[in-house]
Scaffold this motif. Structure first.
Motif, PDB file in Angstrom:
ATOM      1  N   UNK A 221       0.816  -1.160   0.122  1.00 19.92           N
ATOM      2  CA  UNK A 221      -0.135   0.153  -0.155  1.00 19.92           C
ATOM      3  C   UNK A 221       1.168   1.257  -0.084  1.00 19.92           C
ATOM      4  N   UNK A 222       2.208   1.204   0.870  1.00 15.91           N
ATOM      5  CA  UNK A 222       2.871   2.402   0.652  1.00 15.91           C
ATOM      6  C   UNK A 222       3.431   2.395  -0.681  1.00 15.91           C
ATOM      7  N   UNK A 223       3.951   1.478  -1.464  1.00 20.26           N
ATOM      8  CA  UNK A 223       4.530   1.585  -2.653  1.00 20.26           C
ATOM      9  C   UNK A 223       3.438   2.340  -3.471  1.00 20.26           C
ATOM     10  N   UNK A 224       2.265   1.953  -3.466  1.00 18.06           N
ATOM     11  CA  UNK A 224       1.100   2.275  -4.204  1.00 18.06           C
ATOM     12  C   UNK A 224       0.890   3.832  -4.100  1.00 18.06           C
ATOM     13  N   UNK A 225       0.999   4.275  -2.776  1.00 18.92           N
ATOM     14  CA  UNK A 225       0.682   5.567  -2.146  1.00 18.92           C
ATOM     15  C   UNK A 225       1.825   6.419  -2.880  1.00 18.92           C
ATOM     16  N   UNK A 226       2.959   6.037  -2.926  1.00 19.11           N
ATOM     17  CA  UNK A 226       4.226   6.975  -3.228  1.00 19.11           C
ATOM     18  C   UNK A 226       4.145   7.077  -4.835  1.00 19.11           C
ATOM     19  N   UNK A 227       3.671   6.159  -5.478  1.00 20.13           N
ATOM     20  CA  UNK A 227       3.387   6.086  -6.870  1.00 20.13           C
ATOM     21  C   UNK A 227       2.412   7.040  -7.176  1.00 20.13           C
ATOM     22  N   UNK A 228       1.332   7.018  -6.386  1.00 18.20           N
ATOM     23  CA  UNK A 228       0.107   7.581  -6.620  1.00 18.20           C
ATOM     24  C   UNK A 228       0.513   9.425  -6.468  1.00 18.20           C
ATOM     25  N   UNK A 229       1.318   9.535  -5.430  1.00 20.51           N
ATOM     26  CA  UNK A 229       1.834  10.833  -5.081  1.00 20.51           C
ATOM     27  C   UNK A 229       2.573  11.281  -6.453  1.00 20.51           C
ATOM     28  N   UNK A 230       3.458  10.544  -6.926  1.00 16.85           N
ATOM     29  CA  UNK A 230       3.993  11.064  -8.145  1.00 16.85           C
ATOM     30  C   UNK A 230       3.319  11.465  -9.213  1.00 16.85           C
ATOM     31  N   UNK A 231       2.118  10.580  -9.657  1.00 16.95           N
ATOM     32  CA  UNK A 231       1.294  10.720 -10.729  1.00 16.95           C
ATOM     33  C   UNK A 231       0.279  11.931 -10.381  1.00 16.95           C
ATOM     34  N   UNK A 232      -0.037  12.278  -9.037  1.00 19.97           N
ATOM     35  CA  UNK A 232      -0.632  13.425  -9.005  1.00 19.97           C
ATOM     36  C   UNK A 232      -0.153  14.603  -9.034  1.00 19.97           C
ATOM     37  N   UNK A 233       1.435  14.668  -9.214  1.00 22.55           N
ATOM     38  CA  UNK A 233       2.015  15.683  -9.237  1.00 22.55           C
ATOM     39  C   UNK A 233       2.697  15.883 -10.665  1.00 22.55           C
ATOM     40  N   UNK A 234       2.216  14.929 -11.393  1.00 20.10           N
ATOM     41  CA  UNK A 234       2.640  14.777 -12.743  1.00 20.10           C
ATOM     42  C   UNK A 234       1.347  15.056 -13.860  1.00 20.10           C
ATOM     43  N   UNK A 235       1.212  16.397 -14.201  1.00 22.78           N
ATOM     44  CA  UNK A 235       0.089  16.615 -15.013  1.00 22.78           C
ATOM     45  C   UNK A 235       0.250  17.185 -16.354  1.00 22.78           C
ATOM     46  N   UNK A 236      -0.637  16.772 -17.112  1.00 18.80           N
ATOM     47  CA  UNK A 236      -0.589  17.103 -18.827  1.00 18.80           C
ATOM     48  C   UNK A 236       0.429  16.040 -19.575  1.00 18.80           C
ATOM     49  N   UNK A 237       0.394  14.985 -18.966  1.00 20.27           N
ATOM     50  CA  UNK A 237       1.177  13.816 -19.783  1.00 20.27           C
ATOM     51  C   UNK A 237       0.257  12.805 -20.241  1.00 20.27           C
ATOM     52  N   UNK A 238       0.662  11.909 -20.966  1.00 22.50           N
ATOM     53  CA  UNK A 238      -0.026  10.777 -21.745  1.00 22.50           C
ATOM     54  C   UNK A 238       0.230   9.688 -20.529  1.00 22.50           C
ATOM     55  N   UNK A 239      -0.835   9.011 -20.280  1.00 23.60           N
ATOM     56  CA  UNK A 239      -0.644   7.670 -19.462  1.00 23.60           C
ATOM     57  C   UNK A 239      -0.265   8.256 -17.930  1.00 23.60           C
ATOM     58  N   UNK A 240      -1.112   9.134 -17.569  1.00 23.00           N
ATOM     59  CA  UNK A 240      -0.490   9.808 -16.233  1.00 23.00           C
ATOM     60  C   UNK A 240      -0.387   8.910 -15.223  1.00 23.00           C
TER      61      UNK A 240
END
Length: 302
Positions: A221-240
């Motif tokens: 769950x922590x791994x998924x949470x960290x990757x979720x934070x990365x994706x949340x901060x990455x805007x305007x890209x394909x396959x965000x």
């Protein structure tokens, strides 16, 4: 409570705080931060370590008497990951009290925190039945030596998983100080939990809820949470959200592997662990890709 382990932890804490003070010696409030982290981190670490174990084993705890179980100081009734969470909360509170940004203090303490995490694992050598994996020592006499294995009070040799965890955590520390220059806390936490998925699978004393290894699930769950934070901060890209979504099929594979390791699916154990390590390697590559993509996106938006 094992007094030898308590003493080991306190000495480890002093070493960790010393490393933090040395690495941040130009910080004006470093000594007050050391004091607060040492006190608040230890207190909250103990509280959360007990709380996570209590909640994970609630049926067993209530059956044995909820109050008696809650105040039980047996080291086997504490969660390592609850302790990590509580210690991190202690760092956040220390930052608030010294008027420092919590994320800055978490990032600054990450290397010292990893050293403490490794030393805490090594200290499990004084705890009987903690951090081990059962083995038929009469079938593997060539494995009966420290640090690969430890003997119990009956002279039986058991694999010392806690030593593997300690060495792998030192590996994460090396990665932290050499490559993880930014977002050290989040990235260090990711790799600390990454290695623990394998180690929790190896440990015979890993506590379970129904058929799920609780702390292994928490790590995923922590791994998924960290990757979720990365994706949340990455805007305007394909396959965000792709890095976050990658977690789910790999987690599904891990579940099947645990079934196989428990004998519910006929599959060779060596192959199971080879597949698990491959899955962890993919998750590690995913973190590097997601972080670099987030950094590139942040730079382009400036």
């Amino acid at each position: 409570m094992n007094l030898h382990y308590v003493l080991w932890f306190l000495v480890s804490l002093m070493i960790s705080l010393g490393l933090f003070a040395f690495m941040n010696r130009r910080e004006k409030k470093v000594w007050s931060q050391c004091l607060l982290i040492g006190v608040l981190g230890t207190i909250l670490g103990v509280v959360f370590a007990k709380l996570v174990y209590y909640l994970a084993m609630i049926d067993f705890m209530v059956m044995n008497g909820w109050l008696k179980s809650l105040v039980d100081i047996n080291m086997g009734t504490f969660s390592y990951y609850g302790g990590v969470a509580g210690f991190c909360l202690g760092i956040v509170l220390s930052a608030r009290l010294t008027r420092r940004k919590p994320t800055d203090l978490l990032n600054a303490y990450a290397p010292a925190g990893l050293l403490l995490a490794a030393l805490a694992r090594f200290g499990e050598v004084v705890l009987d039945g903690v951090g081990i994996r059962d083995m038929l020592y009469w079938e593997h006499p060539e494995h009966c030596f420290f640090p690969l294995a430890v003997s119990n009070e009956w002279g039986e040799w058991l694999y010392a998983v806690f030593m593997l965890e300690g060495f792998l955590t030192l590996g994460v520390l090396l990665l932290c100080v050499t490559l993880l220059k930014k977002e050290r806390f989040l990235r260090s936490l990711f790799y600390l939990c990454l290695i623990q998925i394998l180690c929790e699978s190896l440990r015979s004393d890993s506590f379970t809820w129904l058929f799920v290894k609780v702390e292994q699930l928490l790590c995923m769950l922590v791994l998924a949470g960290v990757l979720f934070v990365y994706c949340l901060r990455t805007r305007g890209v394909r396959h965000r959200w792709l890095p976050f979504l990658i977690c789910f099929p790999i987690a599904g594979v891990f579940v099947l592997l645990e079934f196989a390791l428990n004998g519910k699916i006929p599959f060779h154990h060596g192959l199971c662990y080879a597949i698990m390590v491959a899955g962890l390697f993919v998750l590690g590559l995913t973190e590097f890709w997601a972080f670099r993509r987030m950094e590139a996106n942040s730079s382009s938006s400036l």
